[in-house]
Structure formats: structure tokens, C-alpha cells
Design a protein around this motif. Structure first.
Motif, PDB file in Angstrom:
ATOM      1  N   ALA A  73      47.653 160.713 128.091  1.00  0.00           N
ATOM      2  CA  ALA A  73      48.497 160.563 126.912  1.00  0.00           C
ATOM      3  C   ALA A  73      48.083 161.566 125.833  1.00  0.00           C
ATOM      4  N   ASP A  74      49.092 162.116 125.144  1.00  0.00           N
ATOM      5  CA  ASP A  74      48.800 163.066 124.075  1.00  0.00           C
ATOM      6  C   ASP A  74      49.940 163.065 123.061  1.00  0.00           C
ATOM      7  N   MET A  75      49.762 163.881 122.013  1.00  0.00           N
ATOM      8  CA  MET A  75      50.709 163.971 120.906  1.00  0.00           C
ATOM      9  C   MET A  75      50.922 165.438 120.576  1.00  0.00           C
ATOM     10  N   ILE A  76      52.188 165.835 120.391  1.00  0.00           N
ATOM     11  CA  ILE A  76      52.491 167.223 120.051  1.00  0.00           C
ATOM     12  C   ILE A  76      53.458 167.257 118.867  1.00  0.00           C
ATOM     13  N   VAL A  77      53.481 168.386 118.177  1.00  0.00           N
ATOM     14  CA  VAL A  77      54.455 168.618 117.108  1.00  0.00           C
ATOM     15  C   VAL A  77      55.673 169.292 117.721  1.00  0.00           C
ATOM     16  N   LEU A  78      56.866 168.753 117.459  1.00  0.00           N
ATOM     17  CA  LEU A  78      58.099 169.336 118.002  1.00  0.00           C
ATOM     18  C   LEU A  78      58.568 170.514 117.141  1.00  0.00           C
ATOM     19  N   LEU A 112      57.381 164.488 115.615  1.00  0.00           N
ATOM     20  CA  LEU A 112      56.272 164.514 116.555  1.00  0.00           C
ATOM     21  C   LEU A 112      56.689 163.817 117.844  1.00  0.00           C
ATOM     22  N   GLN A 113      55.982 164.109 118.918  1.00  0.00           N
ATOM     23  CA  GLN A 113      56.256 163.438 120.183  1.00  0.00           C
ATOM     24  C   GLN A 113      54.942 163.049 120.853  1.00  0.00           C
ATOM     25  N   SER A 114      54.850 161.781 121.219  1.00  0.00           N
ATOM     26  CA  SER A 114      53.730 161.344 122.048  1.00  0.00           C
ATOM     27  C   SER A 114      54.266 161.051 123.441  1.00  0.00           C
ATOM     28  N   ARG A 115      53.396 161.153 124.427  1.00  0.00           N
ATOM     29  CA  ARG A 115      53.830 160.918 125.794  1.00  0.00           C
ATOM     30  C   ARG A 115      52.674 160.347 126.603  1.00  0.00           C
ATOM     31  N   ALA A 116      53.011 159.685 127.705  1.00  0.00           N
ATOM     32  CA  ALA A 116      51.994 159.130 128.592  1.00  0.00           C
ATOM     33  C   ALA A 116      52.549 159.092 130.010  1.00  0.00           C
ATOM     34  N   PRO A 117      51.673 159.285 131.011  1.00  0.00           N
ATOM     35  CA  PRO A 117      52.144 159.323 132.394  1.00  0.00           C
ATOM     36  C   PRO A 117      52.256 157.940 133.025  1.00  0.00           C
ATOM     37  N   ALA A 118      53.033 157.877 134.105  1.00  0.00           N
ATOM     38  CA  ALA A 118      53.056 156.697 134.962  1.00  0.00           C
ATOM     39  C   ALA A 118      51.700 156.557 135.642  1.00  0.00           C
ATOM     40  N   ASN A 119      51.505 155.476 136.351  1.00  0.00           N
ATOM     41  CA  ASN A 119      50.229 155.274 137.036  1.00  0.00           C
ATOM     42  C   ASN A 119      50.417 154.367 138.240  1.00  0.00           C
ATOM     43  N   ALA A 149      52.405 150.019 130.613  1.00  0.00           N
ATOM     44  CA  ALA A 149      51.154 150.643 130.186  1.00  0.00           C
ATOM     45  C   ALA A 149      51.410 152.015 129.576  1.00  0.00           C
ATOM     46  N   ALA A 150      52.391 152.748 130.131  1.00  0.00           N
ATOM     47  CA  ALA A 150      52.695 154.079 129.607  1.00  0.00           C
ATOM     48  C   ALA A 150      53.247 154.005 128.187  1.00  0.00           C
ATOM     49  N   VAL A 151      54.135 153.052 127.933  1.00  0.00           N
ATOM     50  CA  VAL A 151      54.687 152.954 126.578  1.00  0.00           C
ATOM     51  C   VAL A 151      53.606 152.526 125.592  1.00  0.00           C
ATOM     52  N   LEU A 152      52.705 151.660 126.026  1.00  0.00           N
ATOM     53  CA  LEU A 152      51.611 151.266 125.139  1.00  0.00           C
ATOM     54  C   LEU A 152      50.685 152.450 124.880  1.00  0.00           C
ATOM     55  N   ALA A 153      50.377 153.227 125.921  1.00  0.00           N
ATOM     56  CA  ALA A 153      49.517 154.394 125.745  1.00  0.00           C
ATOM     57  C   ALA A 153      50.155 155.417 124.805  1.00  0.00           C
ATOM     58  N   ALA A 154      51.450 155.668 124.973  1.00  0.00           N
ATOM     59  CA  ALA A 154      52.139 156.630 124.111  1.00  0.00           C
ATOM     60  C   ALA A 154      52.172 156.143 122.669  1.00  0.00           C
ATOM     61  N   CYS A 155      52.344 154.841 122.475  1.00  0.00           N
ATOM     62  CA  CYS A 155      52.300 154.277 121.117  1.00  0.00           C
ATOM     63  C   CYS A 155      50.918 154.446 120.499  1.00  0.00           C
ATOM     64  N   ASP A 211      45.741 149.920 134.460  1.00  0.00           N
ATOM     65  CA  ASP A 211      46.866 150.858 134.393  1.00  0.00           C
ATOM     66  C   ASP A 211      46.880 151.614 133.074  1.00  0.00           C
ATOM     67  N   LEU A 212      46.513 150.943 131.990  1.00  0.00           N
ATOM     68  CA  LEU A 212      46.449 151.600 130.685  1.00  0.00           C
ATOM     69  C   LEU A 212      45.375 152.691 130.688  1.00  0.00           C
ATOM     70  N   ALA A 213      44.256 152.443 131.360  1.00  0.00           N
ATOM     71  CA  ALA A 213      43.191 153.450 131.429  1.00  0.00           C
ATOM     72  C   ALA A 213      43.695 154.732 132.080  1.00  0.00           C
ATOM     73  N   ALA A 214      44.463 154.601 133.175  1.00  0.00           N
ATOM     74  CA  ALA A 214      44.983 155.787 133.846  1.00  0.00           C
ATOM     75  C   ALA A 214      45.976 156.530 132.962  1.00  0.00           C
ATOM     76  N   SER A 215      46.863 155.799 132.283  1.00  0.00           N
ATOM     77  CA  SER A 215      47.859 156.453 131.433  1.00  0.00           C
ATOM     78  C   SER A 215      47.227 157.129 130.225  1.00  0.00           C
ATOM     79  N   LEU A 216      46.137 156.593 129.713  1.00  0.00           N
ATOM     80  CA  LEU A 216      45.470 157.208 128.568  1.00  0.00           C
ATOM     81  C   LEU A 216      44.629 158.416 128.975  1.00  0.00           C
ATOM     82  N   PHE A 217      43.811 158.250 130.006  1.00  0.00           N
ATOM     83  CA  PHE A 217      42.852 159.290 130.379  1.00  0.00           C
ATOM     84  C   PHE A 217      43.468 160.349 131.291  1.00  0.00           C
ATOM     85  N   GLY A 218      44.481 159.971 132.099  1.00  0.00           N
ATOM     86  CA  GLY A 218      45.042 160.886 133.075  1.00  0.00           C
ATOM     87  C   GLY A 218      44.139 161.024 134.286  1.00  0.00           C
ATOM     88  N   GLY A 219      44.627 161.716 135.316  1.00  0.00           N
ATOM     89  CA  GLY A 219      43.839 161.928 136.517  1.00  0.00           C
ATOM     90  C   GLY A 219      43.597 160.639 137.280  1.00  0.00           C
TER      91      GLY A 219
END
Length: 338
Positions: free
Chosen positions: A333-338, A4-11, A111-117, A153-161
């Protein structure tokens, strides 16, 4: 076994620096640079974390901390009871963390690594926490490790936009409720669709903790004046949020300029940042301000005219500086199956 892969954006903070730590609102944007975590099941009860910062090998049953992987280990420990419940006894996990977020630019890589985790562990442990609940968990982790923090910063990485964060407020009145909970309001993507952002790096960065300590010392004999300044910064951020909601560019740019005036009064706009802001002003962009805590790092520039920022970056006067155009991403931030 499925990987699986999780990801999160910069902010980046659009408005709200410094004041948000003291309960004032912040306007934060997710940017189209990403940190990813590949979660690979292991045929052993180990936990292996591989990243550019550090590699760590421990046991899933008893995760030992690592000084350079604090948020990762804290998130794992928070979810550990549920994760072990939904992981076979002899299975472990390998986490491969990679990032295209430039850590020199203060774009919220922590914040991005925490959001992805958080989004990854939420799925792996078969929990159903909402994004707001994940943010509350993450804010708790941040405060346990750092002592304080708005987690904007965590709010932006989790919610996006673009999100508008109103931190929780403690009531001083005995007859009133003890506090108001924090509120996160994502903006409609159409409100920022026409907004372009750019960053110009000063060439050096003062650690945020050092800047905050300097500000506290600088204002320690003027607490009333300092609090009034933070209150004004909060009001400006609210006006900026309302203007951006309506794509009212001139009022939004006026709010950015007013906020920069407050950053200068606070004392965090040093000579290099002032030089960069002067260059941005001469280019007649929409607006510009110090980005982040100040005393180095970057300025952020805004324009609603397509290509205007890139055209400015291409000019001879800007070739001596590190310049970056960074689109806002509506994805969080989201999670996908590879």
C-alpha cells in the motif's frame, strides 16, 4: 487543492488458513490486482464516499457509519482527531473508491480497502506510523468489528510481496510474560521471484463466517484432536516459509501438499474442490491446495516453470472453469500525488 491517491493490492493465503485464527503462523502474498482511493479536497466540511458498494454523504466533524462501508468509516474515525487538526475548518474530503479486485475470488478486497484507507489517512493527518503500526491499528479495527481475526490479509496488502505472520501468543504460565507480540516478516523478493500462482474458482463460495461455524460445530467434541491438527498446520506453514526463503521448490511443494491434506482432514475440501485438485494433480503442476476457508471458493496452484499454469488453463478440460493467473507484487500500500 491537491488530489491524492492511495492504493493497496489484493492478497491470498499461501498457507495458514484456519490455523492462523488459533495462533498458528500464516504465509500470505500480495497480488497484482489493486484497489485505489482518490482523495479530493472539498470546499465544504463534508465527507463524501463514492464506491461500487455504496455512496455515503456525511459531515467530517461527525462521521455517521454506513453498514456497507464499515472499515472505511472506522479508519476515518480512528484518524479523525488528527485529520481535523490538519484540515482547514471549512474543508472536507471526497473519497472515490475503485477496485479491479474480483470480490468472488476471496482476494482480500476488504483488507485492501482498509490498507488503502490507513496509508492515505496516515499521510493526510500528518502522522508517521510505520507499516507495522498501521497493521496494528487495522487489526484493532478488524477485531472491533468482527470479534476476532488474524489480520494476515491486511499484512500482505500493507507490506506487499510475501509475508510470514506469527500471531501474538498468550502464555498459560503464570511465571512467563503474558504474551508474545505478533511478528511480520517480509520475504526477500528474490525468494518468490520464480514462483507462479493460479486460481481456479469452484463457481460458488461459502461465507467464511459460515465455514468457521461449521468447523467449530464439526470438531466441538474433539478439541484435543482439533488443536493437534492446527498445531501440525502451523508447523507445515513454518516449513513452507523456510523452503520458500531458499527457493527450495520441492520442499515447498511438499509443504503445500501436506497442508492440503490437513484441510481435507479438517473437512473443508468438498467434492468440487477435490475434483479441481485432481485435475491439477493430473497436470503435474508443482502443487495445489484449497485457497481460503474452503467449502467452495478456489483452489490455488503453484509452479516454478514459466507459463506452465497458463498452458494448463488453456487446455480443453479447464474451459468450463474460471481460471486466473495472478502474479505476486512486491509493492504494498502507498500514497501518491495525482
Amino acid at each position: 487543492m491537491t488530489a491524492l491517491q492511495s492504493r493497496a493490492p489484493a492478497n491470498t493465503m499461501l498457507m495458514g488458513e484456519h490455523a492462523v485464527v488459533y495462533g498458528q503462523p500464516a504465509l500470505v502474498a500480495a497480488l497484482d490486482q489493486w484497489l485505489t482511493i482518490d482523495w479530493t479536497p472539498l470546499n465544504s466540511p463534508d465527507l463524501i464516499i463514492l464506491s461500487e458498494l455504496a455512496n455515503h454523504h456525511t459531515r467530517l466533524a461527525a462521521i455517521t457509519p454506513h453498514p456497507k462501508l464499515g472499515f472505511v468509516c472506522d479508519a476515518l474515525n480512528y484518524f479523525l482527531p488528527a485529520l481535523r487538526q490538519h484540515t482547514p475548518a471549512n474543508q472536507g474530503w471526497q473519497l472515490n473508491i475503485s477496485s479491479d479486485i474480483d470480490s468472488n475470488l476471496g482476494l482480500g478486497s476488504s483488507a485492501a480497502v482498509l490498507a488503502a484507507c490507513l496509508v492515505g489517512l496516515n499521510q493526510l493527518s500528518q502522522q508517521s506510523h510505520s507499516l507495522l503500526e498501521l497493521w496494528q491499528i487495522g487489526r484493532q479495527i478488524i477485531r472491533q468489528r468482527q470479534g476476532r481475526g488474524s489480520a494476515a490479509d491486511l499484512a500482505a496488502s500493507l507490506f506487499g510481496g510475501v509475508v510470514y505472520l506469527q500471531p501474538e501468543t498468550d502464555s498459560e504460565a503464570a511465571s512467563s510474560p503474558a504474551s508474545e507480540p505478533a511478528r511480520i516478516t517480509p520475504l526477500n523478493p528474490t525468494s518468490y521471484q520464480g514462483l507462479s500462482l493460479g486460481l481456479v474458482y469452484a463457481g460458488y463460495k461459502t461465507p467464511t463466517a459460515d465455514v468457521l461455524a461449521w468447523v467449530a460445530d464439526h470438531w466441538q467434541d474433539r478439541p484435543t484432536e482439533r488443536d493437534a491438527l492446527y498445531h501440525r498446520m502451523g508447523a507445515i506453514t513454518q516449513h513452507g516459509y523456510q523452503a520458500l526463503e531458499q527457493q527450495a521448490w520441492l520442499p515447498f511443494y511438499a509443504a503445500v501438499t501436506d497442508y492440503q491434506d490437513c484441510m481435507a482432514k479438517l473437512g473443508v475440501s468438498d467434492a468440487t474442490l477435490k475434483q479441481l485438485l485432481s485435475l491439477a494433480d493430473a497436470a503435474q503442476l508443482g502443487a495445489a491446495k484449497v485457497s481460503g476457508s474452503g467449502l467452495g471458493d478456489c483452489i490455488i496452484v503453484f509452479s516454478d516453470q514459466a507459463e506452465q499454469i497458463d498452458q494448463w488453463f488453456a487446455q480443453a478440460e479447464m474451459q468450463a472453469w474460471s481460471c486466473f493467473s495472478l502474479p505476486i507484487t512486491s509493492d504494498g500500500a502507498d500514497m501518491i500525488v495525482l
